[in-house]
Design an enzyme around this catalytic site. Sequence first.
Site, PDB file in Angstrom:
ATOM      1  N   PHE A 159       0.820  -1.221   0.000  1.00 40.75           N
ATOM      2  CA  PHE A 159       0.000   0.000   0.000  1.00 40.75           C
ATOM      3  C   PHE A 159       0.850   1.266   0.000  1.00 40.75           C
ATOM      4  CE2 PHE A 159       1.063   0.148   4.489  1.00 40.75           C
ATOM      5  CZ  PHE A 159       1.104   1.505   4.732  1.00 40.75           C
ATOM      6  N   LYS A 183      -0.826  -7.943  -8.759  1.00 42.21           N
ATOM      7  CA  LYS A 183      -1.744  -7.965  -7.625  1.00 42.21           C
ATOM      8  C   LYS A 183      -1.350  -6.837  -6.674  1.00 42.21           C
ATOM      9  CE  LYS A 183      -2.181  -9.893  -3.541  1.00 42.21           C
ATOM     10  NZ  LYS A 183      -2.940  -8.785  -2.964  1.00 42.21           N
ATOM     11  N   GLU A 261      11.307  -7.788  -1.652  1.00 38.74           N
ATOM     12  CA  GLU A 261      11.579  -6.447  -1.118  1.00 38.74           C
ATOM     13  C   GLU A 261      10.810  -6.356   0.183  1.00 38.74           C
ATOM     14  OE1 GLU A 261      13.975  -4.261  -1.683  1.00 38.74           O
ATOM     15  OE2 GLU A 261      13.387  -4.451  -3.779  1.00 38.74           O
ATOM     16  N   CYS A 295       9.411   1.839   3.222  1.00 47.01           N
ATOM     17  CA  CYS A 295      10.343   0.759   3.572  1.00 47.01           C
ATOM     18  C   CYS A 295      11.652   1.371   4.037  1.00 47.01           C
ATOM     19  CB  CYS A 295      10.658  -0.105   2.359  1.00 47.01           C
ATOM     20  SG  CYS A 295       9.222  -0.891   1.705  1.00 47.01           S
ATOM     21  N   THR A 296      11.945   2.554   3.478  1.00 48.56           N
ATOM     22  CA  THR A 296      13.232   3.205   3.730  1.00 48.56           C
ATOM     23  C   THR A 296      13.180   4.204   4.885  1.00 48.56           C
ATOM     24  OG1 THR A 296      12.551   4.758   2.030  1.00 48.56           O
ATOM     25  CG2 THR A 296      14.086   3.022   1.353  1.00 48.56           C
TER      26      THR A 296
HETATM   27  C1  UN1 Z   1       9.181   1.635  -0.493  1.00 50.85           C
HETATM   28  O1  UN1 Z   1       9.027   2.225   0.572  1.00 50.85           O
HETATM   29  O2  UN1 Z   1       8.696   0.501  -0.681  1.00 50.85           O
HETATM   30  O3  UN1 Z   1      13.648   5.297  -1.577  1.00 50.85           O
HETATM   31  C2  UN1 Z   1       9.871   2.225  -1.657  1.00 50.85           C
HETATM   32  C3  UN1 Z   1      12.476   5.645  -1.353  1.00 50.85           C
HETATM   33  C4  UN1 Z   1      11.494   5.573  -2.485  1.00 50.85           C
HETATM   34  C5  UN1 Z   1      10.977   4.191  -2.647  1.00 50.85           C
HETATM   35  C6  UN1 Z   1      10.473   3.573  -1.396  1.00 50.85           C
HETATM   36  N1  UN1 Z   1      12.156   5.991  -3.698  1.00 50.85           N
HETATM   37  O4  UN1 Z   1      12.114   6.061  -0.259  1.00 50.85           O
END
Ligand code: UN1
Length: 507
Positions: A159, A183, A261, A295-296
């Site tokens: 999301f 998906k 990931e 994610c970062t």
């Molecule tokens: C993610 O949070 O799944 O580097 C991707 C970043 C973005 C991508 C994040 N360009 O924060």
Amino acid sequence: MTVSTITQLQDRVLAALEACGVPTPDGSGELLTRSPLTGEALVPLTRTTLAEAEDAVARAHEAFLEWRDVPAPERGRVVKRWGELLTEHKRDLAILVQAEAGKSMSEAEGEVQEMIDICDFAVGQSRMLYGKTMPSERPGHRLMETWHPLGVVGVISAFNFPVAVYSWNTALALVCGDTVVWKPSEMCALSALGAHQLLARAVAESGAPEDIHQLVLAGRDVGAILVEDPRVALVSATGSTRMGREIGPQVAQRFGRCLLELGGNNAAIVTPSADLDLALRGIVFAAAGTAGQRCTTMRRLIVHESVVDTLTERLVAAYRTLTIGDPRDESVLVGPLINEGSYRAMVDAIEAAVAQGGEVLVGGNRVLAAEMPDAYYMEPTIIRMPTQSEVVREETFAPILYVMTYSDLDEAITLHNDVPQGLSSAIFTTDQAEAEIFLSGAGSDCGIANVNIGTSGAEIGGAFGGEKETGGGRESGSDSWQTYMRRATNTINYSGQLPLAQGVKFL
Ligand code: UN1
């Protein structure tokens, strides 16, 4: 803090969908995405059934047999057109992303910009699917590698970047001659429809086979098709480590390829020589931006004991200026958490941190609950921790920054690497030796290691991904395209003799 007076979210969403060319949903269907902005339900959609998902894989496979024969630069034309349409509809798609993921408009548009950027990149790549030629040990022989399309790629996306991460996969997969079954997160089905429709338009206008791209709006049960079906050559999945632990072995069981990931637990080290003005801005964006739902996102800060008090004081002051609320108000910097589950996880993590000796320096409270009881707005929080206790080692997908101290760099790096995840990392320093040590093999163990910028906001040109429980996958730029192709090593003998390798004699 901003109380939204803006209504008519539904109208805004419908107009954006229409602008992207999505036929107006008829109001039936059981898939209801809920906007985290207000907690209200958006347009109901129809879920893809199991049979339809199976059919989608079959059609993508059929299309692959045709698509793989189209010359790669020709395939690039579809992606080029997609990039143009994304540019034209940047705002429309960003409106959908904002409504479903709760981002500020600047960040939502930034997400669409990542899509445009990867399209540019992939178009160039379509003329650069280079293989190596290497000297053969035998006279009159040529040794080389060629790259070929792989098959159907199943993309499972999350999301928090509902369209960008998907597009990294799709733009590359298409130029590599693969077809895609996508998906998306059910929480972001409308953004998915918008992005898919723009691609469908690009496909139609370019005269490419219609079925090269399939959208499956469904939950895990239907997503399992992508994991299990042997025609899906590569499963590229973004999500939790728990999800990766489940699907990784299943795909491996059938010798399929996986690109994972998964979670991050990203940290920055701040050394005594750091430019604190710069560090401050880098940290606040990485830790509080996107409401901590990247994610970062920076989740840990490892600060030299000589600067920790000054830095945390300044961070606390900066956090107090952050505007929290409905990001349709353009002055808002921090939007909502995605749902109640995320809110509960944040509250639980704060409680656990305090129980493990943490001191909350700022934030951590829910706001706007009276005005919007179904939306979850949280103040980003900073917690000073005595040690890297259990809660710090876990990824909580919310804006919590744990601060710890160190006295020498080795200790900082040990602390930095002592978590199960390995996505992104940073060091703030003006000492070149410290920066080099952090970037060396004995330094950060993450897939991304930065100097004097935060952990988030990577450009698409580099490979994106991480080690350990992050899953080891690399997508987006650099040579990530190779994951979407299969490699053949070719030895061509034009000598008229048959010398065997390694000097072997036979017959
Ligand atoms: C993610 O949070 O799944 O580097 C991707 C970043 C973005 C991508 C994040 N360009 O924060």
